[in-house]
Motif scaffolding. Structure first.
Motif, short mmCIF file in Angstrom:
data_model
loop_
_atom_site.label_atom_id
_atom_site.label_comp_id
_atom_site.label_asym_id
_atom_site.label_seq_id
_atom_site.Cartn_x
_atom_site.Cartn_y
_atom_site.Cartn_z
N TYR A 1 20.57 4.03 -3.64
CA TYR A 1 20.83 2.61 -3.41
C TYR A 1 19.82 2.13 -2.40
N GLU A 2 19.05 1.11 -2.77
CA GLU A 2 18.02 0.61 -1.88
C GLU A 2 18.56 -0.39 -0.88
N GLY A 3 19.60 -1.11 -1.19
CA GLY A 3 20.10 -2.14 -0.27
C GLY A 3 19.25 -3.38 -0.35
N ASN A 4 19.17 -4.12 0.78
CA ASN A 4 18.37 -5.34 0.83
C ASN A 4 16.90 -5.01 0.90
N ASP A 5 16.11 -6.08 0.94
CA ASP A 5 14.66 -5.87 0.97
C ASP A 5 14.27 -5.08 2.21
N SER A 6 13.35 -4.14 2.04
CA SER A 6 12.88 -3.33 3.17
C SER A 6 11.75 -4.04 3.86
N ILE A 7 11.72 -3.95 5.18
CA ILE A 7 10.65 -4.61 5.94
C ILE A 7 9.32 -3.95 5.64
N ALA A 8 9.37 -2.72 5.21
CA ALA A 8 8.12 -2.03 4.85
C ALA A 8 7.71 -2.28 3.42
N GLY B 1 -5.12 -6.91 0.84
CA GLY B 1 -5.30 -6.80 2.27
C GLY B 1 -4.83 -5.48 2.81
N ASP B 2 -5.20 -5.21 4.09
CA ASP B 2 -4.74 -3.99 4.77
C ASP B 2 -3.29 -4.16 5.18
N GLN B 3 -2.57 -3.04 5.19
CA GLN B 3 -1.18 -3.03 5.60
C GLN B 3 -1.06 -2.32 6.93
N ASN B 4 -0.10 -2.73 7.71
CA ASN B 4 0.15 -2.13 9.03
C ASN B 4 1.36 -1.23 8.94
N TYR B 5 1.10 0.11 9.20
CA TYR B 5 2.21 1.08 9.10
C TYR B 5 2.62 1.58 10.48
N ASP B 6 2.33 0.85 11.51
CA ASP B 6 2.71 1.31 12.85
C ASP B 6 4.21 1.34 13.04
N TYR B 7 4.93 0.55 12.25
CA TYR B 7 6.39 0.55 12.40
C TYR B 7 7.00 1.90 12.01
N LEU B 8 6.22 2.74 11.28
CA LEU B 8 6.77 4.05 10.90
C LEU B 8 7.01 4.93 12.11
N ARG B 9 6.25 4.73 13.18
CA ARG B 9 6.45 5.54 14.37
C ARG B 9 7.79 5.23 15.05
N GLU B 10 8.32 4.02 14.78
CA GLU B 10 9.59 3.64 15.40
C GLU B 10 10.78 4.23 14.65
N TRP B 11 10.55 4.82 13.51
CA TRP B 11 11.65 5.38 12.71
C TRP B 11 12.08 6.75 13.19
N ALA C 1 3.30 8.40 9.45
CA ALA C 1 2.61 7.36 10.21
C ALA C 1 1.16 7.75 10.47
N GLU C 2 0.92 9.06 10.70
CA GLU C 2 -0.45 9.51 10.93
C GLU C 2 -1.29 9.39 9.67
N MET C 3 -0.66 9.60 8.52
CA MET C 3 -1.39 9.54 7.26
C MET C 3 -1.79 8.11 6.92
N TYR C 4 -0.91 7.12 7.17
CA TYR C 4 -1.18 5.75 6.75
C TYR C 4 -1.62 4.86 7.90
N GLY C 5 -1.26 5.20 9.10
CA GLY C 5 -1.59 4.35 10.22
C GLY C 5 -3.03 4.51 10.64
N GLY C 6 -3.73 3.39 10.89
CA GLY C 6 -5.09 3.42 11.43
C GLY C 6 -6.15 3.73 10.42
N GLY C 7 -5.81 4.00 9.14
CA GLY C 7 -6.81 4.33 8.12
C GLY C 7 -7.10 3.16 7.23
N GLU C 8 -8.16 3.30 6.48
CA GLU C 8 -8.54 2.25 5.54
C GLU C 8 -7.79 2.44 4.25
N SER C 9 -7.64 1.40 3.50
CA SER C 9 -6.93 1.42 2.23
C SER C 9 -7.76 2.10 1.19
#
Length: 789
Positions: free
Chosen positions: A738-745, A758-768, A776-784
């Motif tokens: 069950y996914e629930g409501n829309d995910s902020i990610a 456009g580029d996406q910001n995955y820094d919020y993954l560190r807050e999880w 977060a290391e895989m997606y954060g700070g890298g190019e698309s």
């Protein structure tokens, strides 16, 4: 003119070609009886012609061989008395070489040889001659046979069958000793002149050898030819024909003569005295050195035998002859001691083993040499006074008692102090010890002969100045017996008495054993510790005793078991005794005294159920119980087994249910109310995929409000798992479908993100939480993917 000149002229004349004028004449001889020859012959007028038998005579033709003239060599002439000289006759020649080697003039009958003839190839030729009428071709004379014999000339030199001969003769042979015979052959005619008469002479080898002119036998010409001075001789022999006269042909051969050895030289030492040295520690059999006498002879004539014939060391040394080197090897026969004797003198003799009596006059075939042997000092290990020691000691001695002393000394002149020690490998229990200074062995633990009667020790003696040089000696310690053990029953006795026993009845025979070993042997005495009204002991005086009843009848209902103390004592000093208790059961017996039952409870059992049956039933019950317990334990163990059996398996634990369901509209596949109703959630249970080491008390979290979004519920559960200490040390992915409501990610799909410009910001993954740090290391700070492609 001398004889030699005459002979020379004669020889030259023989070599010159000479025509032969011998004629074969056919003469008519009257015969009173006309005889036809070869049948009838008709004349021209038809009349029969009768031929008369002719009488004829002929001579041999002789022809010199090796004719060297340019014209054909004239052999002879054939002539018939029918020949009128008008050429009406024709002479015909047949036979050996006719027409090729020998030709005939048809008109004159002259015979010639067409080429040189060698007598050695063929000595004579047989031919046939006939005269025929040239017109009628009829023979006018019968065919006659004649021989042309080849006269020999000296055209072949003597030859030897071997170019080189090999011979031998013993040295020191007397003059005229035959060495070898050589023989030459000459192909010329031995029956004609001296062409084949051979005379032998020596061209090389004088004055050592000579040859007999007629026989070719070579003989020694000098006395006492010594092989040691010269061994090889080369002799050249000439064979000459014509009796050896001048002008004869000759041939030569070479004879290599070797002087063989005889024992004509005695052995000789190169010096009269030699000096050898050897350490005193050399064991028996050690080679000290060698002596060698030289002998000019060879082979067995040079074989020498060595022996010690005199000296002050004849009993200390030996000498052995080395056959291959002809040396005398001096060896040690007895142990040497520098302190006892330092110098020995030997007289060694060398003698030929094969002596030729013919040469005794040359002197004794032996020689002697003086051998001086010096013994060198060596730092020797200590020497014990005995090769082994035996000590006897009683087992009851006090600790520290000296049981014996070993003695050793330094054999060297310095006489260094000795230190003694025990090899602990031979005394693992450390029962003994030794004084390092004087070698006294004493006890350090109590002795017990019954445990070990012998102790085999090894004592080590070493010089204080040289501890590495040691000597060992065996020490045998025998433990003597002391009467320190009391006798005991020999075996365990299972004794019973019948209920119907009578007084004085034998119920048991007992015996005893004792660990001690007295010199006079074992002697035991049996008695009762106290007077017993029921039983008595009777000593058999042979280390056995009998147990007898003292009354009639026993009842197992009253007393089922009797205890009878028996005192056993020995006769050694000090006297040792012990009390052994016999357990006597009262049993029911038949009339013959055979035991039937000894237990009182047996009377209470049912008649149809024996003791053995009860035991079998109990065993079956026990076996069933064991099977049940094992089955339960295995079932419980199987439930506790973790899902991940290997400790090294650290892969993510992904639980797949393989059921997609019908989506959010499908209310039959999954009850969404369960997720929306936190009150329906059961208490937290421990994980079943692992066995926790510590049992943690479940923490009850406050219930979420009824209208709380499912996302909050999931976040709450995620936080619980992150902080749960009993959680496994690997990532666990729980799918709630069950996914629930829309995910902020928004969506994390790689397919959908690939279409994003456009580029996406995955820094919020560190807050999880720490679970998403890797992501977060895989997606954060890298190019698309779009920028990198």
């Amino acid at each position: 003119m001398t004889i030699q000149q005459v002979l020379l002229l004669l020889l030259l004349w023989m070599w010159l070609p000479h025509p032969c004028h011998t004629e074969m004449l056919f003469r008519r001889t009257p015969d009173l009886r006309p005889k036809s020859f070869g049948g009838r012959v008709l004349g021209n007028d038809g009349k029969v012609i009768h031929r008369q038998k002719r009488g004829w005579m002929w001579n041999q033709f002789f022809l010199l061989e090796e004719y060297t003239g340019s014209d054909y060599q004239y052999v002879g002439k054939l002539h018939s008395d029918q020949d009128k000289g008008d050429g009406s006759l024709k002479y015909i020649l047949s036979g050996d070489g006719a027409g090729t080697l020998f030709i005939i003039d048809e008109k004159t009958g002259d015979i010639h040889a067409t080429r040189r003839i060698d007598r050695e190839e063929k000595a004579f030729y047989t031919l046939r001659a006939q005269a025929i009428n040239r017109r009628t071709l009829r023979p006018v004379e019968p065919e006659s046979e004649f021989v042309i014999k080849i006269h020999d000339i000296n055209d072949n030199e003597p030859t030897f069958p071997e170019e080189i001969y090999t011979a031998s003769v013993p040295e020191m042979s007397v003059v005229g000793t035959s060495v070898v015979q050589v023989t030459a052959t000459d192909a010329d005619d031995p029956s004609y002149g001296n062409s084949a008469r051979i005379i032998y002479s020596i061209l090389q080898g004088q004055p050592y050898f000579s040859v007999e002119p007629e026989t070719g036998i070579i003989r020694t010409a000098l006395p006492n030819m010594n092989r040691e001075n010269r061994e090889q001789y080369q002799v050249v022999i000439q064979a000459k024909d014509m009796g050896g006269q001048m002008g004869g042909l000759s041939g030569t051969t070479t004879v290599n003569i070797t002087l063989t050895d005889v024992n004509d030289n005695p052995p000789r030492f190169p010096q009269s005295t030699i000096h050898l040295r050897i350490p005193e520690s050399s064991p028996v059999g050690t080679a000290i050195g060698s002596v060698k006498a030289t002998d000019a002879d060879t082979g067995k004539n040079a074989e020498v035998e060595y022996r010690i014939i005199d000296g002050d060391g004849t009993d200390m040394f030996d000498i052995v002859t080395q056959k291959d080197t002809q040396e005398g090897i001096i060896t040690v026969r007895k142990p040497l001691d520098y302190e006892t004797r330092r110098l020995y003198t030997l007289k060694v003799e060398a003698e030929n083993t094969h002596v030729d009596p013919r040469f005794y006059y040359l002197g004794p075939f032996k020689d002697t040499i003086i051998v001086k042997i010096s013994v060198e000092d060596v730092d020797e290990p200590p020497v014990f006074s005995r090769s082994s020691y035996l000590f006897e000691v009683h087992e009851d001695i006090e600790l520290g008692t000296i049981i014996g002393t070993v003695m050793a000394r330094d054999p060297d002149s310095a006489s260094s102090p000795i230190r003694f020690s025990l090899d602990r490998h031979t005394d693992l229990d450390r029962i003994f010890n030794i004084h390092s200074g004087n070698g006294s062995i004493y006890t350090s633990k109590p002795l017990d002969r019954e445990i070990s009667q012998w102790h085999n020790l090894s004592v080590i003696a070493a010089e204080i100045s040289n501890p590495k040089d040691t000597t060992r000696v065996p020490v045998y310690v025998r433990i003597l017996d002391v009467n320190d053990n009391a006798p005991q029953f020999a075996v365990f006795y299972d004794t019973f008495v019948c209920e119907n026993a009578r007084a004085g009845q034998l119920i048991q025979t007992i015996s005893a054993v004792d660990k001690d070993d007295p010199l006079g042997g074992q002697k035991f005495f049996f008695s009762l510790a106290a007077v017993n009204p029921n039983f008595t002991v009777q000593d058999n005086e042979d280390n056995t005793a009998r147990i007898l009843t003292r009354r009639n009848g026993f009842s197992r209902h009253e007393i089922s078991t009797y205890l009878l103390p028996v005192v056993i004592s020995d006769n050694d000093y000090p006297i040792q005794s012990s009390t052994g208790t016999l357990t006597i059961r009262v049993c029911a017996c038949d009339s013959r005294g055979n035991m039937q039952s000894c237990s009182a409870e047996a009377l209470l059992l049912p008649a149809g159920l024996s003791t053995g049956a009860l035991v079998a039933i109990l065993l079956c019950i026990v076996i069933l119980l064991v099977i049940v317990v094992l089955f339960a334990a295995l079932k419980r163990q199987r439930k506790k087994e973790p899902l991940i059996l290997s400790k090294e398996d650290i892969r993510d634990n992904i639980v797949s249910y393989n059921d997609e369901g019908g989506g959010e509209e499908d209310t039959q596949a999954f009850d969404i109310g369960t997720l929306r109703n936190p009150a329906a959630i059961e208490d937290k249970k421990l994980r079943r995929d692992i066995i926790p080491e510590t049992l943690f008390v479940p923490r009850r979290t406050p219930s979420a409000p009824d209208n709380t979004d499912v996302r909050d519920f999931i976040n709450q559960r995620l936080k619980e798992h992150d902080t749960d200490p009993s959680a496994p040390p690997y990532d666990s992915l729980a799918t709630y479908a069950y996914e629930g409501n829309d995910s902020i990610a928004e969506s994390l799909s790689s397919l959908e993100s690939g279409t994003t410009e456009g580029d996406q910001n995955y820094d919020y993954l560190r807050e999880w939480g720490p679970r998403f740090n890797k992501l977060a290391e895989m997606y954060g700070g890298g190019e698309s993917d779009k920028d990198t492609s």
